[in-house]
Design a protein around this motif. Structure first.
Motif, PDB file in Angstrom:
ATOM      1  N   UNK A 175       0.821  -1.217   0.000  1.00 17.36           N
ATOM      2  CA  UNK A 175       0.000   0.000   0.000  1.00 17.36           C
ATOM      3  C   UNK A 175       0.856   1.269   0.000  1.00 17.36           C
ATOM      4  N   UNK A 176       2.023   1.205   0.611  1.00 18.78           N
ATOM      5  CA  UNK A 176       2.929   2.362   0.611  1.00 18.78           C
ATOM      6  C   UNK A 176       3.423   2.639  -0.800  1.00 18.78           C
ATOM      7  N   UNK A 177       3.860   1.593  -1.502  1.00 18.39           N
ATOM      8  CA  UNK A 177       4.352   1.762  -2.873  1.00 18.39           C
ATOM      9  C   UNK A 177       3.211   2.230  -3.777  1.00 18.39           C
ATOM     10  N   UNK A 178       2.023   1.664  -3.586  1.00 19.18           N
ATOM     11  CA  UNK A 178       0.866   2.067  -4.383  1.00 19.18           C
ATOM     12  C   UNK A 178       0.553   3.556  -4.172  1.00 19.18           C
ATOM     13  N   UNK A 179       0.607   4.005  -2.924  1.00 17.98           N
ATOM     14  CA  UNK A 179       0.345   5.411  -2.619  1.00 17.98           C
ATOM     15  C   UNK A 179       1.405   6.313  -3.231  1.00 17.98           C
ATOM     16  N   UNK A 180       2.670   5.926  -3.116  1.00 21.40           N
ATOM     17  CA  UNK A 180       3.759   6.726  -3.687  1.00 21.40           C
ATOM     18  C   UNK A 180       3.603   6.829  -5.201  1.00 21.40           C
ATOM     19  N   UNK A 181       3.291   5.721  -5.851  1.00 22.27           N
ATOM     20  CA  UNK A 181       3.144   5.745  -7.308  1.00 22.27           C
ATOM     21  C   UNK A 181       1.938   6.576  -7.726  1.00 22.27           C
ATOM     22  N   UNK A 182       0.851   6.523  -6.960  1.00 20.57           N
ATOM     23  CA  UNK A 182      -0.291   7.365  -7.282  1.00 20.57           C
ATOM     24  C   UNK A 182       0.041   8.838  -7.048  1.00 20.57           C
ATOM     25  N   UNK A 183       0.780   9.135  -5.982  1.00 15.89           N
ATOM     26  CA  UNK A 183       1.214  10.517  -5.744  1.00 15.89           C
ATOM     27  C   UNK A 183       2.090  11.018  -6.893  1.00 15.89           C
ATOM     28  N   UNK A 184       2.999  10.154  -7.363  1.00 18.23           N
ATOM     29  CA  UNK A 184       3.854  10.539  -8.495  1.00 18.23           C
ATOM     30  C   UNK A 184       3.021  10.778  -9.749  1.00 18.23           C
TER      31      UNK A 184
END
Length: 136
Positions: A41-50
């Motif tokens: 979920x952290x990686x998913x959030x970071x990628x969505x933020x990017x």
């Protein structure tokens, strides 16, 4: 102008730039987990933020998304250098100091870049006498 990427943002973008193809969150996660503990979920959030910041675009593939870089690492680095240089109250002095920090290898890369820029029609010659400037 871009802000510098955070540590995890940079780690994600490094992989996307290096792989140079659309990637899934799972692929990035698995590669990141070779170096650190991080949740899906952290990686998913970071990628969505990017994506929201304009660094990644995404396309749906089945139930998952594939993310791809919008620009290159070189373009990102150039934008950061431009922003830092533009913020200087003495851009000429900033460049002189920057050149003084370069290793011989970096100085050779600069010379090569200037030759390539010239071949591409980008002329960085000083203005002609009398204040006239050469058109690009």
């Amino acid at each position: 102008m871009p802000r510098p990427l955070g540590e995890l943002e940079d780690a994600v973008m490094t992989r996307v730039w290096r792989w140079n193809r659309p990637v899934t969150v799972r692929e990035v996660l698995e590669d990141l987990q070779k170096e650190r503990t991080v949740a899906y979920t952290t990686v998913m959030t970071v990628m969505d933020n990017l994506r929201q910041k304009g660094w990644l675009r995404r396309d749906q593939e089945g139930r998952a998304y594939r993310y791809a870089a919008v620009s290159t690492r070189a373009a990102y680095s150039a934008a950061l250098m431009h922003e830092a240089w533009s913020a200087s109250d003495n851009p000429a002095a900033a460049l002189v100091d920057f050149f003084g920090m370069m290793s011989p290898e970096q100085a050779e890369v600069l010379r090569t870049a200037l030759r390539v820029a010239h071949l591409n029609g980008i002329h960085l010659d000083p203005p002609a006498a009398g204040g006239e400037t050469e058109d690009r």
